[in-house]
Design a protein around this motif. Structure first.
Motif, PDB file in Angstrom:
ATOM      1  N   LEU A  57      36.532  35.858  35.043  1.00 29.45           N
ATOM      2  CA  LEU A  57      37.716  36.374  35.249  1.00 29.45           C
ATOM      3  C   LEU A  57      37.154  37.834  35.042  1.00 29.45           C
ATOM      4  O   LEU A  57      36.932  38.204  34.080  1.00 29.45           O
ATOM      5  N   THR A  70      30.419  39.622  47.168  1.00 23.72           N
ATOM      6  CA  THR A  70      32.440  39.730  47.257  1.00 23.72           C
ATOM      7  C   THR A  70      32.697  39.844  46.410  1.00 23.72           C
ATOM      8  O   THR A  70      32.171  40.684  44.791  1.00 23.72           O
ATOM      9  N   VAL A 128      35.466  41.074  43.545  1.00 20.73           N
ATOM     10  CA  VAL A 128      36.548  40.656  42.805  1.00 20.73           C
ATOM     11  C   VAL A 128      37.497  41.402  42.146  1.00 20.73           C
ATOM     12  O   VAL A 128      36.694  42.200  41.233  1.00 20.73           O
ATOM     13  N   SER A 158      40.233  43.454  38.856  1.00 19.78           N
ATOM     14  CA  SER A 158      40.845  42.985  37.775  1.00 19.78           C
ATOM     15  C   SER A 158      41.776  42.332  38.414  1.00 19.78           C
ATOM     16  O   SER A 158      42.577  42.638  39.125  1.00 19.78           O
ATOM     17  N   GLY A 159      42.160  41.506  37.139  1.00 20.74           N
ATOM     18  CA  GLY A 159      43.490  40.221  37.918  1.00 20.74           C
ATOM     19  C   GLY A 159      42.774  38.801  38.081  1.00 20.74           C
ATOM     20  O   GLY A 159      43.656  38.401  38.447  1.00 20.74           O
ATOM     21  N   SER A 160      41.711  38.607  39.113  1.00 14.32           N
ATOM     22  CA  SER A 160      40.563  37.430  39.658  1.00 14.32           C
ATOM     23  C   SER A 160      39.487  36.978  39.164  1.00 14.32           C
ATOM     24  O   SER A 160      39.255  38.297  38.384  1.00 14.32           O
ATOM     25  N   GLY A 161      39.735  36.344  39.860  1.00 17.64           N
ATOM     26  CA  GLY A 161      38.162  35.405  38.410  1.00 17.64           C
ATOM     27  C   GLY A 161      37.227  34.421  40.437  1.00 17.64           C
ATOM     28  O   GLY A 161      37.636  35.164  41.354  1.00 17.64           O
ATOM     29  N   PHE A 162      36.256  33.884  39.343  1.00 13.87           N
ATOM     30  CA  PHE A 162      35.043  33.598  40.303  1.00 13.87           C
ATOM     31  C   PHE A 162      34.907  32.343  39.844  1.00 13.87           C
ATOM     32  O   PHE A 162      34.451  32.417  38.317  1.00 13.87           O
TER      33      PHE A 162
END
Length: 109
Positions: A40, A56, A58, A60-64
């Protein structure tokens, strides 16, 4: 990089965790490991490079999510904002190192 095994009681969880920063204009070393990893992004914009060179973004506030053995690098192209990431990771189901977890024990037992 700070792993949380140093904190009391984390050995009872079915996963491990850590948080790390990638400073502005820098990249993490290439990493590859048997664990699955859910990351995250807590600050900045991570640019995650896969083994094939695909990058990709990504924010802040998103994840992988990374599969076991998936080679990856985390880049930070910002000139002034660090990327801060929290990662939870665990051995895939059926992996020999995961036997205790599958039997209801913590990740280190």
């Amino acid at each position: 990089m700070i792993r949380w095994e140093q904190f009391q009681g984390t050995d009872r969880l079915p996963f491990h965790g850590m948080w790390y920063s990638v400073f502005p204009g820098q990249s993490s070393p290439r990493d590859q490991h048997p664990e699955l990893e859910l990351s995250l992004v807590l600050a900045g914009v991570a640019e995650v490079e896969a083994a094939d060179g695909t990058i990709t973004r990504v924010p802040s506030g998103s994840g992988f999510l990374l599969a076991g053995q998936e080679s990856h690098i985390v880049h930070n192209s910002s000139p002034d904002t660090p990327v801060v990431v929290f990662s939870a990771y665990w051995m895939p189901e059926g992996h020999p190192d995961n036997a205790g977890v599958e039997n209801g024990q913590g990740a280190d037992q």
